[in-house]
Design a protein around this motif. Structure first.
Motif, mmCIF file in Angstrom:
data_model
loop_
_atom_site.group_PDB
_atom_site.id
_atom_site.type_symbol
_atom_site.label_atom_id
_atom_site.label_comp_id
_atom_site.label_asym_id
_atom_site.label_seq_id
_atom_site.Cartn_x
_atom_site.Cartn_y
_atom_site.Cartn_z
ATOM 1 N N PRO A 257 -4.442 5.077 2.051
ATOM 2 C CA PRO A 257 -4.965 3.941 1.276
ATOM 3 C C PRO A 257 -6.229 3.379 1.947
ATOM 4 O O PRO A 257 -6.298 3.334 3.171
ATOM 5 C CB PRO A 257 -3.824 2.913 1.338
ATOM 6 N N MET B 199 -9.108 -2.081 -3.985
ATOM 7 C CA MET B 199 -8.308 -0.881 -3.694
ATOM 8 C C MET B 199 -7.967 -0.167 -4.996
ATOM 9 O O MET B 199 -7.659 -0.820 -5.994
ATOM 10 C CB MET B 199 -6.997 -1.268 -3.002
ATOM 11 N N SER C 198 0.459 2.547 5.413
ATOM 12 C CA SER C 198 1.278 2.374 4.209
ATOM 13 C C SER C 198 2.170 1.147 4.372
ATOM 14 O O SER C 198 2.363 0.644 5.484
ATOM 15 C CB SER C 198 2.129 3.618 3.973
ATOM 16 N N GLN D 45 -3.040 3.185 -5.257
ATOM 17 C CA GLN D 45 -2.705 3.042 -3.833
ATOM 18 C C GLN D 45 -1.923 1.761 -3.543
ATOM 19 O O GLN D 45 -1.655 1.449 -2.375
ATOM 20 C CB GLN D 45 -3.979 3.074 -2.993
ATOM 21 N N VAL D 46 -1.615 1.012 -4.598
ATOM 22 C CA VAL D 46 -0.864 -0.232 -4.394
ATOM 23 C C VAL D 46 0.329 -0.248 -5.343
ATOM 24 O O VAL D 46 0.177 -0.118 -6.559
ATOM 25 C CB VAL D 46 -1.749 -1.479 -4.654
ATOM 26 N N THR E 56 0.847 -1.190 0.000
ATOM 27 C CA THR E 56 0.000 0.000 0.000
ATOM 28 C C THR E 56 0.884 1.242 0.000
ATOM 29 O O THR E 56 1.962 1.258 0.590
ATOM 30 C CB THR E 56 -0.915 0.035 1.235
ATOM 31 N N GLN E 57 0.414 2.275 -0.686
ATOM 32 C CA GLN E 57 1.169 3.521 -0.762
ATOM 33 C C GLN E 57 0.182 4.684 -0.843
ATOM 34 O O GLN E 57 -1.012 4.498 -1.009
ATOM 35 C CB GLN E 57 2.073 3.507 -1.997
ATOM 36 N N MET F 231 -9.739 0.472 1.528
ATOM 37 C CA MET F 231 -10.330 -0.695 0.869
ATOM 38 C C MET F 231 -11.836 -0.481 0.730
ATOM 39 O O MET F 231 -12.477 0.034 1.638
ATOM 40 C CB MET F 231 -10.083 -1.949 1.703
ATOM 41 N N PRO G 292 -2.693 -6.883 6.065
ATOM 42 C CA PRO G 292 -3.898 -6.048 6.036
ATOM 43 C C PRO G 292 -4.840 -6.368 7.196
ATOM 44 O O PRO G 292 -4.788 -7.468 7.762
ATOM 45 C CB PRO G 292 -4.543 -6.395 4.692
#
Ligand SMILES: [Zn+2]
Length: 512
Positions: free
Chosen positions: A154, A201, A175, A205-206, A149-150, A156, A246
């Motif tokens: 981020p 997502m 992150s 963001q990934v 994740t970035q 879901m 996660p």
């Protein structure tokens, strides 16, 4: 003909502007592809559904829809038929061919417009190949894909649903959390959380990882459950999980507790140490609710939860729990006030043309004065007509950590007769705040529009502090709008919101 041959043909085709007509074996060698042969099929579109770039796995469904002349034979590259829908079952429209194919192990589509075979059923040409508008890739489950994740916040989503509030959110992630990617649909990755739960997502963001030696599930260790010193505001629950996995979380009520599910974690928790500094955490326990889901259960002392956040320190998951403020009076609290919209976001507009952003700012500033008169520290998201993105507001608020947030908006409906006031919450534990506000705002003799839960509004998403949205009245209703633009009403509204906050604090003091 084998699928492989079709793919070869198709790759050729993909570089052309038109479709490729394949002559029948018996056709004379001199026969060339004629535009007329393609034209006669009247193909209007060939689409996947959703009509977006797709990554699929064996077991996933590939939906394809074609609009063409009626009476054709249409199939996928592998001859899987796409039957013509009876016009009566399709709003009277003939020539629509649709079908669902369940992707099988061994199927291969490497980032390709899916070849669809259209046959006019005459002997002249056996079929013409068309490609779907969007490309499809079939993933190989033997080579799992991972990403980290970035980005700033981020999040879901449960599914691919969209409306003006965006898809329904499952929650935010820290992150550098490693997620397994099992599909893609346009702008979203499909993420595997557990064997029975997926999420979506946004692709930006990934960050895709290269081939990863994924260690599989991670073992948890013992818990440290501790608090700030007596003057501090937080308790903390820490558990090492080996890697940034996660998680999802929520606040439960009756009893008041925080539930955190960590996906891919397996218990090796052999003790949990609770320190005497704890003020809000009453009890902790865990359950391995599935072989790939580790659940943390954190019981709170007070019936009213004041918020929490989940994140990582290194590879330890930390749940930071806000204690109930010592003194439940406005003068001891920081209240965040959010004036909806601003700048280029004008919000709703009624007959008078006065934009929502002006009304919300006026009420918010009057509320600021009301609260300051009572000694509260007030944090305004904006105090002028400036553009301030909703997600940026959320980031700012999460950082500032107010005790309570109230967001002020003006409602709007396509039906002018709809009117009244309403308050909104996302998390059940914060409903009492929205109810207290609703009770007080209704004193203004506005019609009841409702107290609305599960609301997917960005400013209702944070779990860090109790928050509620007040949709004061409808700009689209002439009677409501006349009141909204009246300075006296704006003052009254600000006063009632302040009273709603006081009611919430009083009721919280009384709750056992
Ligand atoms: Zn609004």
């Amino acid at each position: 003909m084998k699928p492989f041959t079709f793919l070869l043909l198709f790759c050729l085709f993909a570089q052309w502007a038109g479709a490729q007509t394949v002559p029948a074996k018996s056709a004379p060698a001199t026969r060339t592809i004629t535009p007329a042969a393609v034209d006669s099929l009247k193909v209007e579109y060939v689409r996947t559904q959703p009509d977006a770039e797709l990554w699929l796995q064996p077991g996933d469904r590939l939906n394809v829809r074609v609009k063409a002349r009626t009476g054709l034979k249409v199939s996928l590259w592998n001859k899987h038929p796409l039957p013509e829908l009876p016009a009566a079952q399709n709003k009277g429209e003939a020539g629509v061919y649709a079908g669902t194919y369940v992707v099988q192990p061994g199927d291969k589509l490497p980032n390709l417009n899916v070849p669809v075979l259209v046959d006019d059923t005459t002997d002249l040409y056996p079929y013409t190949v068309f490609g779907t508008a969007s490309k499809v890739t079939i993933l190989n489950p033997a080579q799992p894909l991972y990403g980290l994740t970035q980005g700033k916040m981020p999040y879901m989503n449960y599914g691919l649903g969209e409306d003006r509030l965006g898809g329904a959110k499952m929650g935010f992630l820290d992150s550098l959390v490693r997620v397994q990617i099992i599909g893609k649909s346009g702008r979203d990755y499909k993420i595997k959380l557990s064997n029975t739960l997926n999420a979506y997502m946004p692709v930006q963001q990934v960050q895709l990882e290269g081939p990863t030696a994924y260690p599989g599930e991670s073992l948890t260790s013992s818990w440290s459950v501790t608090g700030d010193d007596a003057n501090g505001k937080y308790d903390y629950v820490r558990v090492a999980v080996g890697q940034r996995l996660p998680y999802t979380s929520y606040l439960d009520v009756n009893p008041s507790r925080i539930i955190v599910d960590i996906y891919g974690a397996v218990s090796n928790t052999n003790w949990m140490t609770l320190h005497r500094t704890l003020r809000e955490v009453k009890n902790v326990q865990y359950q391995q609710v599935a072989s790939d889901v580790y659940r943390m259960i954190i019981d709170l002392k007070h019936p009213q939860a004041w918020g929490y956040s989940v994140g990582y320190q290194g590879t330890s998951l930390v749940v930071k729990i806000k204690r109930q403020p010592e003194k439940l009076k406005l003068k001891h609290l920081t209240i965040a006030v959010d004036a909806g919209h601003g700048g280029t976001s004008t919000g709703a507009t009624g007959k008078t043309g006065i934009p929502e952003k002006e009304i919300t700012l006026k009420i918010a500033k009057l509320l600021q004065q009301e609260l300051q008169r009572k000694g509260a520290t007030v944090l305004m998201t904006r105090e002028a007509d400036v553009t301030f993105d909703t997600m940026e507001r959320v980031r700012m608020l999460k950082k500032a950590q107010p005790d309570i947030l109230v967001s002020v908006h003006v409602n709007s409906s396509g039906r002018p007769e709809v009117q009244g006031t309403s308050t909104y919450y996302r998390h059940l534990a914060f409903r009492p705040l929205s109810q207290a506000l609703y009770e007080e705002v209704l004193e203004l003799d506005l019609k009841e529009f409702g107290n609305i839960g599960g609301f997917n509004f960005a400013l209702n998403a944070p779990t860090e502090y109790p928050n509620a949205l007040v949709e004061t009245a409808f700009a689209s209703n002439p009677e409501d709008e006349q009141r909204l633009i009246n300075p006296q009403f704006q003052e009254d509204m600000a006063q009632q919101i302040r009273k709603g906050l006081e009611r919430f604090l009083k009721e919280t003091r009384q709750r056992k």
